[in-house]
Design an enzyme around this catalytic site. Structure first.
Site, short mmCIF file in Angstrom:
data_model
loop_
_atom_site.label_atom_id
_atom_site.label_comp_id
_atom_site.label_asym_id
_atom_site.label_seq_id
_atom_site.Cartn_x
_atom_site.Cartn_y
_atom_site.Cartn_z
CB SER A 76 -0.97 -0.04 1.37
OG SER A 76 -2.04 0.88 1.12
CG ASP A 102 -6.72 -3.11 -3.44
OD1 ASP A 102 -7.57 -2.18 -2.68
OD2 ASP A 102 -5.51 -3.16 -3.21
CG HIS A 140 -5.65 -2.67 0.33
ND1 HIS A 140 -5.03 -2.21 -0.83
CD2 HIS A 140 -5.34 -1.66 1.37
CE1 HIS A 140 -3.88 -1.52 -0.52
NE2 HIS A 140 -3.94 -0.91 0.65
#
Length: 300
Positions: free
Chosen positions: A127, A253, A281
């Site tokens: 991320s 995601d 995610h």
């Protein structure tokens, strides 16, 4: 007199044996530091397990290196030295007042890898951590790094901007930043729902575990780092990456859309995109076995 002398000898012998036992004890630890100073008064928490080829992992926002619990368990038993670095402001690392941007994060990583004498590592980031590791390898010409892995990366641009319509709109980004300063606990509690592809992909206990890690972050660092991410545009830097790159991304995601992974693959030479069809995610938990084995394969 004889009895007194005998007692004295026995006491001396007992003390000597105790002292010898203490000095001759073989150290159980490998002697690796759990905290590494990156500048005066600032130490980062480092998890450092296993032996062999190094894999260095950088967490996402506002998590810590603790998020990689199940990667440590797997990789450290597969012939790798796996190292997780918690960025300043997060988890068990120091949380000083000051800058929380991608130059600072990259500089800190460089100090840790210098001090640990790491060479030819696989450097992975999740991320926001994906944006951090891209910034690191382009700023430092892949120092200490032989391969790069991106996990649900918030890159090449988290924000919507000219030529990048799929980014987060400005008003949404500003709303998120404001929430970190006015309603952080509820914001973090809400992240668990959007973290997975569908309800039940990760257990409620895992959701609570991630929430607790997120709440360990400095509120100030939480805000400042997401502001820095809002302003970061890595598109012009991608052509500088010369190492092999693996892009791990959940097809479902909702936090970092899959199209970002496709953009990264298009603009990075030697990039392979690995699709996680059933993940959002939280691909490192939702498809844990595939995540771990694909990372092992890429590292080898």
């Amino acid at each position: 007199m004889k009895n007194s002398a005998l007692v004295f000898v026995m006491l001396v012998s007992l003390f000597a044996n105790t002292l010898m036992g203490q000095t001759q004890r073989t150290a159980a630890s490998a002697g690796r530091a759990e905290y590494i100073e990156v500048e005066k008064g600032v130490k980062l928490h480092v998890t450092d397990l296993g032996e062999g080829k190094p894999i260095v992992l950088i967490h996402g926002w506002p998590l810590s290196d603790e998020m990689y619990e199940y990667q440590y368990q797997y990789l450290s038993r597969k012939g790798f030295r796996v190292i997780g670095i918690t960025l300043r402001g997060f988890g068990k690392s120091d949380k000083p007042y000051g800058r929380y941007d991608f130059d600072v994060f990259s500089d800190d990583i460089k100090v840790v890898l210098d001090k640990l004498n790491i060479e030819n590592a696989v450097l992975g980031g999740f991320s926001m951590g994906g944006a951090v590791v891209i910034h690191y390898v382009t700023k430092y010409n892949s120092a200490h790094v032989g391969k790069l892995a991106l996990f649900g990366a918030a890159a090449p641009s988290w924000s919507q901007r000219e030529g990048f319509p799929n980014g987060v709109p400005a008003d949404v980004a500003e709303g998120l930043i404001k929430a970190t300063m006015t309603n952080r606990q509820d914001l973090i509690a809400s992240l668990g729902t959007g973290f997975q592809a569908k309800e039940g992909n990760i257990s409620k206990n895992m959701e609570r575990w991630l929430e607790r890690i997120n709440l360990d972050a400095s509120p100030y660092a939480t805000t400042e780092s997401i502001k820095a991410l809002k302003n970061l545009d890595l598109r012009s830097q991608l052509s500088k990456i010369k190492t092999p790159v693996a892009i791990f991304h959940g097809v479902q995601d909702k936090s970092c859309p899959f199209v970002w992974a496709e953009d990264l693959q298009k603009d990075i030479k030697n990039a392979t995109l690995i699709r996680f069809e059933n993940s959002g995610h939280a691909l490192f938990l939702e498809e844990m076995e595939k995540f771990n084995t694909e990372l092992e394969k890429f590292a080898k």
